[in-house]
Design a protein around this motif. Structure first.
Motif, PDB file in Angstrom:
ATOM      1  N   HIS A 192      41.497  45.233  39.471  1.00  0.00           N
ATOM      2  CA  HIS A 192      41.935  46.096  38.121  1.00  0.00           C
ATOM      3  C   HIS A 192      42.665  45.194  37.049  1.00  0.00           C
ATOM      4  CE1 HIS A 192      45.383  47.144  40.609  1.00  0.00           C
ATOM      5  NE2 HIS A 192      46.021  46.905  39.430  1.00  0.00           N
ATOM      6  N   ASP A 193      43.220  43.863  37.701  1.00  0.00           N
ATOM      7  CA  ASP A 193      43.999  43.154  36.890  1.00  0.00           C
ATOM      8  C   ASP A 193      43.265  42.174  36.090  1.00  0.00           C
ATOM      9  OD1 ASP A 193      45.766  41.422  35.777  1.00  0.00           O
ATOM     10  OD2 ASP A 193      47.078  41.312  37.949  1.00  0.00           O
ATOM     11  N   GLN A 194      43.315  42.262  34.569  1.00  0.00           N
ATOM     12  CA  GLN A 194      42.451  41.358  33.866  1.00  0.00           C
ATOM     13  C   GLN A 194      42.915  39.889  33.925  1.00  0.00           C
ATOM     14  OE1 GLN A 194      43.166  41.662  29.780  1.00  0.00           O
ATOM     15  NE2 GLN A 194      43.913  43.582  30.180  1.00  0.00           N
ATOM     16  N   LEU A 195      44.293  39.886  34.014  1.00  0.00           N
ATOM     17  CA  LEU A 195      44.846  38.383  34.176  1.00  0.00           C
ATOM     18  C   LEU A 195      44.150  37.789  35.450  1.00  0.00           C
ATOM     19  CD1 LEU A 195      46.944  36.666  33.049  1.00  0.00           C
ATOM     20  CD2 LEU A 195      48.330  37.196  34.986  1.00  0.00           C
ATOM     21  N   GLU A 196      43.979  38.527  36.711  1.00  0.00           N
ATOM     22  CA  GLU A 196      43.342  37.822  37.713  1.00  0.00           C
ATOM     23  C   GLU A 196      41.842  37.456  37.474  1.00  0.00           C
ATOM     24  OE1 GLU A 196      43.727  40.335  41.068  1.00  0.00           O
ATOM     25  OE2 GLU A 196      46.130  40.173  41.055  1.00  0.00           O
ATOM     26  N   ALA A 197      41.252  38.390  36.827  1.00  0.00           N
ATOM     27  CA  ALA A 197      39.904  38.241  36.340  1.00  0.00           C
ATOM     28  C   ALA A 197      39.736  36.836  35.501  1.00  0.00           C
ATOM     29  CB  ALA A 197      39.279  39.262  36.204  1.00  0.00           C
TER      30      ALA A 197
END
Lengths: 369, 275
Positions: A192-197
């Motif tokens: 749910h973490d856009q930074l990771e994605a």
């Protein structure tokens, strides 16, 4: 051979529909992130791929095998759980060796494979410990080790970094990117973490309400969001959305004209209500000409300042300016938007992008079916 | 003040311990007294002479050993049945969703709330119609019915403490459902299984009413009813034999407790899963 395909997959739990209609094709060796808020269906998607849930209808394929009725252990996949799910009564070595044991690999061969995986993850000194004697980061690596020890076709990762502290998380992010590069295996990563994605994935499937909203490269997700949801989900702070109308090729809000690059829309630009999207970094705050606004809040993070502004119709938007810039709360300013960085969306609930290209359009047209 | 506090605390504690342990101590002391010393007033706290004649008489002249064997078979079989059924039932209640699951669990618990006196007549009729009256197996079934509800709920709460992801991980790692149960669930459940087994064993070992109603032939009588009918008659109570029998009846429980206590308190399942 290890591409992954979801074809018309639907999943409901009784009355509750977790996934409306899922079509995804993941290529071999790709690192795909399933990104979305909680309850969007991303975990269900992953669990169906793992064989822990079964689709209500539709087809799931790994390589060219339909795996719908295949037990998890027969799908040649490995999974890393959010909770790590390490076997508490087994040592680190036994944990990593368990998938091999279940495949009848014995003795020397198993020990060597465990040793190799442990060395890759710098766990070789900890093989005799029990999971509870390890730190969070070490437990995480044991879970990874258990996944990669037997060289599966597809790796499934369910929010693997969410239990780590911020520093360790950014370290493990780099480790995972490196691991993917080295192994070259298909990876499906739920977060749910856009930074990771954004940082790890070669492509991102943004999910919401049981549907894929957009499936594209991080660059395209950021720069050409397919609809208002994606625009409002990606970016910190996310893209600003201003309601208004198109009249004679101009965007009008609150009686003010905002210039747009008409050439980008061709005949998609018809008169009527639309929503204008603009990223915080594409806003210039000045005086005189432009959209009038009032400064409501200025948050200095050290390397930049995020300014919250209020438009005459009470819409709040945020802008990104350099840290040294002083803006007094309550002052009136004039905003100009970079015409090349303006996005226009339909004013409808789905809010599709006006100038969608064919690939994203197929996803969105399915949505409105 | 500072020195007084622990003294008072110790005094209170030991008084309580003595109060609770007194019947037990008196039982042991009485069983070791010769017949002549038994009813002396004032009573002798420490026997003037210690004798094992009651134990010897019990073992050599009465069917005590047969009763003992019956009780062991009864309690062990009941425990095995209850643990197996309870574990399977708890697994089903926790891991699967199906219609009527909660209702069923509640109904099972409801039977536990009924006193056994209410259940014993229907139970007797059922067991008799199965042709199992007056058999050890019939009694084992009866004991299973009254120990199972509580065991099921006990095991259910232990099972709920085991994260589902552990089992999922085992499935993904290539285990079958049975394999995952054996490799992952069972070791985690072991403390729960041991407490349930202990609870069931004690219940069955001490049970009196069902044994009294369902069994009346000498060859299958367990210790509780056997000892009572053997030593207590309308005219006479064989106190020293009764006390010796009681000591020997308590012995297995004390031994089992002593061995399993560390399992019960150790809770070695913690810490494998984060979050």
């Amino acid at each position: 051979m290890a591409n992954v395909t979801f074809r018309n997959v639907r999943k409901s739990f009784g009355e509750f529909v977790a996934l409306e209609e899922l079509d995804l094709h993941i290529n071999e060796g790709e690192f795909v992130a399933l990104l979305g808020p909680s309850g969007c269906g991303k975990s269900t998607t992953l669990r169906m791929l793992a064989g822990l849930e079964f689709p209500t209808s539709g087809e799931i394929m790994i390589g060219d095998r339909v795996v719908n009725d295949l037990a998890p252990g027969k799908r040649d996949i490995a999974m890393v759980f959010q909770s790590y799910a390490l076997y508490p009564h087994m040592s680190v070595g036994e944990n990593i060796g368990y998938p091999l044991k279940k495949r009848g690999i014995k003795g020397r061969e198993r020990d060597d494979a465990v040793q190799k995986a442990a060395e890759l993850l710098q766990l070789d000194a900890l093989l005799d410990r029990k999971p509870k004697q390890l730190s969070g980061g070490q437990q995480q690596r044991v879970a990874l080790g258990r996944a990669l020890v037997r060289d599966p076709q597809v790796f499934l990762l369910d929010e693997p970094l969410s239990n780590l502290d911020a520093k360790l998380r950014s370290y493990m992010r780099a480790e995972l990117i490196e691991l993917h590069r080295r192994l070259g295996k298909t990876m499906v990563y739920v977060t749910h973490d856009q930074l990771e994605a954004m940082t790890m994935a070669s492509r991102i499937a943004v999910m919401h309400g049981g549907r894929v909203q957009q499936f594209d490269t991080p660059d395209a997700i950021y720069n050409r969001p397919a609809n208002r949801f994606v625009a409002g989900f990606i970016g910190t702070p996310p893209m600003n959305q201003v309601e208004g109308t198109v009249e004679g090729g101009h965007f009008i809000t609150g009686g003010h004209k905002v210039p747009i690059d008409r050439s980008a829309y061709a005949d998609a630009l018809r008169d009527g209500p639309v929503v204008l999207g603009v990223r915080p970094e594409a806003i210039t705050i000045g005086k005189g000409e432009g959209l009038p606004a009032t400064v409501r809040l200025a948050e200095n993070t050290g390397h930049e300042t995020i300014v919250t502004l209020e438009l005459p119709d009470r819409t709040r938007i945020s802008a990104r300016v350099e840290a040294a810039r002083r803006l007094d709360v309550g002052h009136s300013v004039a905003l100009t938007f970079d015409p090349d960085a303006i996005h226009l969306f339909e004013a409808s609930a789905t809010g599709a992008r006006l100038n969608l290209d064919a690939k994203s359009a197929s996803v969105v047209s399915m949505r409105s079916k | 003040m500072k020195t007084l506090r622990p003294i008072v605390l110790n005094l209170v504690t030991w008084t309580l311990v003595l109060l609770i342990a007194f019947p037990l101590l008196w039982m042991i002391i009485t069983s070791l007294k010769p017949q002549s010393e038994l009813f002396r007033i004032p009573p002798t706290w420490i026997p003037e002479s210690i004798t094992f004649e009651h134990y010897w008489r019990l073992l050599s002249e009465t069917p005590f050993l047969r009763y003992f064997r019956n009780s062991v078979v009864l309690a062990v079989s009941t425990t095995v049945f209850v643990v197996i059924l309870g574990t399977l039932g708890a697994y089903s209640l926790v891991r699967f969703t199906y219609r009527g699951r909660e209702t069923m669990a509640m109904l099972v618990l409801f039977t536990y709330l009924l006193p056994s006196v209410v259940l014993i007549i229907p139970l007797y009729l059922m067991i008799a119609s199965l042709g199992l009256s007056n058999s050890l197996f019939g009694l084992i079934l009866a004991h299973t019915t009254f120990a199972l509800p509580y065991a099921l709920w006990l095991l259910r709460s232990f099972m709920e403490g085991i994260p589902e992801d552990l089992e999922n991980a085992a499935l993904v790692d290539g285990a079958s459902r049975m394999g995952a149960f054996k490799d992952v669930i069972f070791p985690q459940l072991l403390p729960g299984i041991i407490s349930t087994a202990l609870f069931t064993f004690i219940l069955s070992w001490n049970e009196y009413l069902y044994a009294l109603v369902l069994v009346n032939s000498e060859s299958v009588t367990p210790l509780t009813t056997g000892v009572m009918s053997m030593l207590i008659s309308a005219f006479n109570i064989e106190w020293s034999l009764l006390m010796a029998a009681s000591v020997m009846m308590s012995l297995p429980l004390i031994v089992v407790f002593a061995f399993l206590q560390s399992y019960l308190t150790s809770g070695f399942g913690a810490g494998g899963v984060k979050g």
